[in-house]
Design an enzyme around this catalytic site. Structure first.
Site, PDB file in Angstrom:
ATOM      1  N   GLU A 113       0.825  11.625 -57.000  1.00 59.61           N
ATOM      2  CA  GLU A 113       1.443  10.713 -56.041  1.00 59.61           C
ATOM      3  C   GLU A 113       0.408   9.705 -55.545  1.00 59.61           C
ATOM      4  O   GLU A 113      -0.790  10.028 -55.467  1.00 59.61           O
ATOM      5  CB  GLU A 113       1.990  11.475 -54.828  1.00 59.61           C
ATOM      6  CG  GLU A 113       2.995  12.550 -55.173  1.00 59.61           C
ATOM      7  CD  GLU A 113       3.294  13.454 -53.997  1.00 59.61           C
ATOM      8  OE1 GLU A 113       4.189  14.300 -54.132  1.00 59.61           O
ATOM      9  OE2 GLU A 113       2.625  13.328 -52.942  1.00 59.61           O
ATOM     10  N   LYS A 115      -1.643   7.916 -52.784  1.00 55.65           N
ATOM     11  CA  LYS A 115      -2.079   8.327 -51.439  1.00 55.65           C
ATOM     12  C   LYS A 115      -2.007   7.107 -50.518  1.00 55.65           C
ATOM     13  O   LYS A 115      -2.894   6.261 -50.513  1.00 55.65           O
ATOM     14  CB  LYS A 115      -3.503   8.874 -51.483  1.00 55.65           C
ATOM     15  CG  LYS A 115      -3.954   9.479 -50.168  1.00 55.65           C
ATOM     16  CD  LYS A 115      -5.342  10.077 -50.286  1.00 55.65           C
ATOM     17  CE  LYS A 115      -5.763  10.719 -48.975  1.00 55.65           C
ATOM     18  NZ  LYS A 115      -5.813   9.765 -47.859  1.00 55.65           N
ATOM     19  N   ASP A 117      -2.169   4.678 -47.436  1.00 50.15           N
ATOM     20  CA  ASP A 117      -3.131   4.528 -46.346  1.00 50.15           C
ATOM     21  C   ASP A 117      -2.367   4.136 -45.089  1.00 50.15           C
ATOM     22  O   ASP A 117      -2.259   2.968 -44.732  1.00 50.15           O
ATOM     23  CB  ASP A 117      -4.174   3.464 -46.702  1.00 50.15           C
ATOM     24  CG  ASP A 117      -5.379   3.538 -45.777  1.00 50.15           C
ATOM     25  OD1 ASP A 117      -5.506   4.541 -45.052  1.00 50.15           O
ATOM     26  OD2 ASP A 117      -6.192   2.596 -45.770  1.00 50.15           O
ATOM     27  N   TYR A 225       7.176  12.326 -48.970  1.00 46.95           N
ATOM     28  CA  TYR A 225       6.652  13.013 -50.143  1.00 46.95           C
ATOM     29  C   TYR A 225       6.684  14.534 -50.052  1.00 46.95           C
ATOM     30  O   TYR A 225       6.134  15.209 -50.922  1.00 46.95           O
ATOM     31  CB  TYR A 225       5.216  12.571 -50.424  1.00 46.95           C
ATOM     32  CG  TYR A 225       4.325  12.471 -49.206  1.00 46.95           C
ATOM     33  CD1 TYR A 225       3.926  13.609 -48.509  1.00 46.95           C
ATOM     34  CD2 TYR A 225       3.890  11.235 -48.758  1.00 46.95           C
ATOM     35  CE1 TYR A 225       3.123  13.519 -47.405  1.00 46.95           C
ATOM     36  CE2 TYR A 225       3.068  11.133 -47.639  1.00 46.95           C
ATOM     37  CZ  TYR A 225       2.687  12.281 -46.968  1.00 46.95           C
ATOM     38  OH  TYR A 225       1.892  12.190 -45.859  1.00 46.95           O
ATOM     39  N   LYS A 312      -9.982  10.185 -53.937  1.00 50.16           N
ATOM     40  CA  LYS A 312     -10.048   8.935 -53.176  1.00 50.16           C
ATOM     41  C   LYS A 312     -10.885   7.895 -53.926  1.00 50.16           C
ATOM     42  O   LYS A 312     -11.983   8.192 -54.410  1.00 50.16           O
ATOM     43  CB  LYS A 312     -10.625   9.188 -51.779  1.00 50.16           C
ATOM     44  CG  LYS A 312      -9.765  10.111 -50.938  1.00 50.16           C
ATOM     45  CD  LYS A 312     -10.247  10.219 -49.522  1.00 50.16           C
ATOM     46  CE  LYS A 312      -9.849   9.009 -48.708  1.00 50.16           C
ATOM     47  NZ  LYS A 312     -10.124   9.187 -47.261  1.00 50.16           N
ATOM     48  N   CYS A 406     -19.574 -26.919 -30.480  1.00 51.52           N
ATOM     49  CA  CYS A 406     -18.397 -26.863 -31.342  1.00 51.52           C
ATOM     50  C   CYS A 406     -18.631 -27.676 -32.609  1.00 51.52           C
ATOM     51  O   CYS A 406     -19.027 -28.846 -32.522  1.00 51.52           O
ATOM     52  CB  CYS A 406     -17.180 -27.386 -30.587  1.00 51.52           C
ATOM     53  SG  CYS A 406     -15.695 -27.516 -31.592  1.00 51.52           S
ATOM     54  N   CYS A 409     -16.092 -30.908 -32.338  1.00 47.65           N
ATOM     55  CA  CYS A 409     -16.142 -31.982 -31.324  1.00 47.65           C
ATOM     56  C   CYS A 409     -17.455 -32.061 -30.571  1.00 47.65           C
ATOM     57  O   CYS A 409     -17.654 -32.980 -29.768  1.00 47.65           O
ATOM     58  CB  CYS A 409     -14.986 -31.813 -30.333  1.00 47.65           C
ATOM     59  SG  CYS A 409     -15.135 -30.349 -29.274  1.00 47.65           S
ATOM     60  N   CYS A 424     -14.629 -23.068 -27.609  1.00 50.66           N
ATOM     61  CA  CYS A 424     -14.752 -24.487 -27.245  1.00 50.66           C
ATOM     62  C   CYS A 424     -13.679 -24.752 -26.197  1.00 50.66           C
ATOM     63  O   CYS A 424     -12.485 -24.535 -26.455  1.00 50.66           O
ATOM     64  CB  CYS A 424     -14.524 -25.369 -28.476  1.00 50.66           C
ATOM     65  SG  CYS A 424     -14.318 -27.127 -28.072  1.00 50.66           S
ATOM     66  N   CYS A 430     -10.371 -31.668 -29.001  1.00 51.15           N
ATOM     67  CA  CYS A 430     -10.896 -31.024 -30.201  1.00 51.15           C
ATOM     68  C   CYS A 430      -9.785 -30.947 -31.246  1.00 51.15           C
ATOM     69  O   CYS A 430      -8.746 -30.301 -31.009  1.00 51.15           O
ATOM     70  CB  CYS A 430     -11.407 -29.627 -29.843  1.00 51.15           C
ATOM     71  SG  CYS A 430     -12.209 -28.755 -31.199  1.00 51.15           S
TER      72      CYS A 430
END
Length: 672
Positions: A113, A115, A117, A225, A312, A406, A409, A424, A430
């Site tokens: 199967e 696995k 996450d 499962y 894994k 920034c 700007c 900023c 900006c």
């Protein structure tokens, strides 16, 4: 090592692994890779075997999952939710296969199967109705998250099939698809919130939210499962999966029945690369002996079954060159560093960029331009730099220094206390902030203006047609200029202007969300609209008045005060008012069940026996009472249930706020 050193090492490993487990299972914010965790766990297990006199009776090597969060009712599992032994190499699988053969002979099959996450979940069905949904927790008991799980569209509340047992449990994994993760994380970043590291964390964080309505807004999925019943309901695991699929549960189509270990290894090798084509994350393959009779014969260790193992995959990693670092300015002004890499193949795609998150990450890595860096793509959607190969650093390499101004700007950047991002503050001058704010304003969840898209907004900005949100409502006066834009015909102009005009009817909460105030998402905007009634009261509200509104905390309140302290923002609101936008909540007539609680304020905290917190909230409001989010001297009652937060209790006692129980509230309502 001396005996004292060995003991200290084991204690340190126990403490470290317990903290990592807490970060992973409870906070859903891990700070270590699975592989590193498993290696530390393996090291501790080896030391415990060699020196049992120093072994902790509550060692992480004996635990399955994490601690129980205090926000939900704790439920004991009818059948323990055991974890699986992990391996990262093929020889361990062959050794596992040999152990199986020694115990039961050669006549057996494996089920392979994917696995997933995600977050492990156990569902209990009685008389074909979903009775309860419980997280893994510590493997013996977990959190009751039934209300949240019921919001997941592919989990049936009622089963129509007649051949189901009267009572059964199924186990599975709740997950979030990659596309949904990217979209929702982008929204978090735009609100100035810390993004989740990967879809698993986002799914786990979502399922542990207190408000099921908020959970429902986040698209979760689930795969199942395993089936657990009092009496044997099928002969094999494979057969039980077919039953689950027949009953309407989401079972992976990628599961395979294998005759021997070689077929298992073929399956593992196939998915090592193919997994990147899936719309969700997997981090390995689970292998189980198929026959339930043989499973029983093989039995269990204290922690895991002897008839199953998990292989894994290691996170994909590659070495390449850091060519430069660029900086992106978001619509809230947050400046995010991005690593520009020499193109390299990783996990089936060509990687040219990697996230660097913030200034702290640049400093942690000690980055220099031209460095040879290791890039990883594991559970994360976006690749990240995990380490610099210091041995390959060239003499005279220029250190990467986070900018003080920034990049768009030239405004000096600011980092607020307690935050990792630099900002900023020139939001009116900006370019990315101006364009981003207008793009946010027209978006589907805000003003939902048809006929306009992000590219059009960018184009209009560069042509001088748009500089502020309010300029959208002057475009009708510039129709001739619009006609001169290439690929922008009369029909397009007509649809756009119609969409802009229609947006004037959008309710106050949508306008408020569209303004793009930092930390003010959809839900917060709605709470503010209801709590203040109109924009003028919101602008004039004090910190105390804002935090008295349901679910408005200090951080949100301070952001609102800062936003309205700028005259440029007030000027924009006045222009939008003049254009006819809605800045007042339309009051709906609510018929109360009674006025017994009129003038009374309540804070609800804890878990209750007879009603959910949402039901108690409705009960109070339907009888004239008002719900507050925080405790102050003006609060009339703290409605206290089990597992109430100690800080709220302490503050209520300090301010002499009366504590009442669920039954006390019902008595108040039953009085004539």
């Amino acid at each position: 090592m001396s005996q004292s050193t060995i003991k200290d090492t084991m204690e340190a490993l126990v403490n470290e692994l317990n903290q990592h487990s807490y970060n992973y299972y409870v906070l859903a914010m891990p700070t270590i890779a699975d592989y590193e965790f498993d290696k530390k766990l393996e090291e501790l297990g080896k030391l415990e075997k060699e020196h049992p006199e120093f072994a902790d009776p509550d060692s992480p090597t004996l635990k399955v999952g994490g601690d129980i969060t205090k926000n939900f009712v704790t439920v004991k599992h009818r059948w323990p939710m055991l974890s699986l032994g992990n391996t990262y190499n093929e020889q361990d699988l062959r050794d596992f296969d040999e152990r199986i053969k020694k115990s039961i002979g050669d006549n057996f099959e494996y089920v392979c199967e994917l696995k997933f996450d995600g977050l492990s979940i156990s569902l209990t069905y009685q008389d074909n109705k979903l009775l309860r949904a419980v997280t893994r927790g510590d493997g013996t008991k977990g959190d009751d998250v039934t209300a949240n799980v019921k919001t997941i569209s592919n989990i049936p509340h009622h089963l129509k099939k007649a051949d189901t047992p009267a009572l059964f449990e199924i186990r599975g994994e709740i997950l979030m698809h990659s596309a949904a993760f990217e979209r929702l994380n982008k929204e978090r970043e735009e609100l100035g919130e810390i993004p989740y590291a990967n879809p698993r964390n986002f799914a786990s964080g979502t399922i542990k939210m207190q408000d099921p309505k908020e959970v429902a807004k986040r698209p979760l999925d689930a795969f199942f499962y395993s089936l657990h019943t009092e009496k044997e309901y099928s002969k094999t695991h494979w057969e039980s999966l077919q039953k689950l699929n027949k009953w309407g549960f989401h079972v992976s189509e990628h599961t395979k029945l294998s005759s021997n270990i070689e077929e298992v290894l073929e399956f593992i090798h196939y998915w090592e690369n193919e997994r990147f084509k899936l719309s969700y994350d997997i981090d390995g393959i689970v292998i189980k002996v198929n026959s339930f009779t043989q499973q029983q014969e093989l039995g269990f260790t204290a922690k895991s079954p002897r008839w199953a193992i998990s292989y894994k995959y290691k996170a994909q990693e590659v070495e390449t060159i850091l060519e430069s670092v660029s900086y992106q300015v978001g619509r809230t002004g947050a400046v995010t560093p991005v690593a520009n890499l020499k193109p390299v193949q990783l996990a089936g795609t060509t990687v040219k960029r990697a996230t660097l998150h913030n200034a702290n990450e640049i400093e942690r890595l000690d980055l220099h331009v031209g460095d040879s860096v290791f890039v990883e793509k594991g559970g994360e959607i976006i690749p990240k730099i995990i380490e610099v190969n210091q041995e390959k650093r060239k003499d005279g390499a220029q250190r990467v220094i986070y900018p003080v101004i920034c990049p768009e700007c030239g405004t000096t950047l600011v980092r607020k206390e307690g935050e990792v991002a630099f900002y900023c503050l020139n939001d009116e001058g900006c370019r990315p902030q101006i364009v981003g704010k207008i793009q946010h304003f027209i978006s589907r969840k805000a003003m939902n203006i048809d006929g306009l898209g992000d590219e059009t907004i960018e184009s209009f900005y560069h042509r001088g047609l748009l500089g502020h949100i309010s300029d959208l409502y002057t475009l009708k006066d510039r129709a001739e200029e619009l006609k001169n834009i290439e690929r922008f015909g009369e029909r397009s102009i007509e649809n756009m202007l119609k969409g802009i005009e229609s947006s004037k009817q959008m309710p106050f909460e949508k306008v408020l969300f569209g303004l793009g105030i930092r930390y003010v998402g959809e839900t917060v905007a709605k709470k503010l609209a209801i709590g203040t009634g109109n924009i003028d009261r919101l602008i004039a509200a004090t910190l105390e008045e804002l935090t008295a509104i349901d679910e408005i905390g200090g951080r949100i309140a301070e952001s609102i005060l800062e936003y309205f302290s700028k005259q440029a923002h007030i000027d924009q609101i006045n222009l939008l008012k003049a254009h006819g936008l809605q800045f007042e909540t339309v009051q709906t007539i609510i018929t109360l069940d009674s006025d017994k609680l009129t003038g009374k304020t309540f804070v609800i905290s804890g878990v209750f026996e007879q009603y959910s917190r949402e039901e108690l909230k409705d009960l109070i409001e339907n009888n004239g009472g008002k719900i507050l989010s925080s405790i102050s001297a003006k609060l009339n009652y703290l409605l206290a249930g089990d597992n109430m937060g100690p800080s709220k209790l302490e503050k209520a006692q300090k301010l002499n706020v009366p504590l009442i129980s669920e039954n006390d509230l019902l008595e108040m309502l039953n009085k004539d």
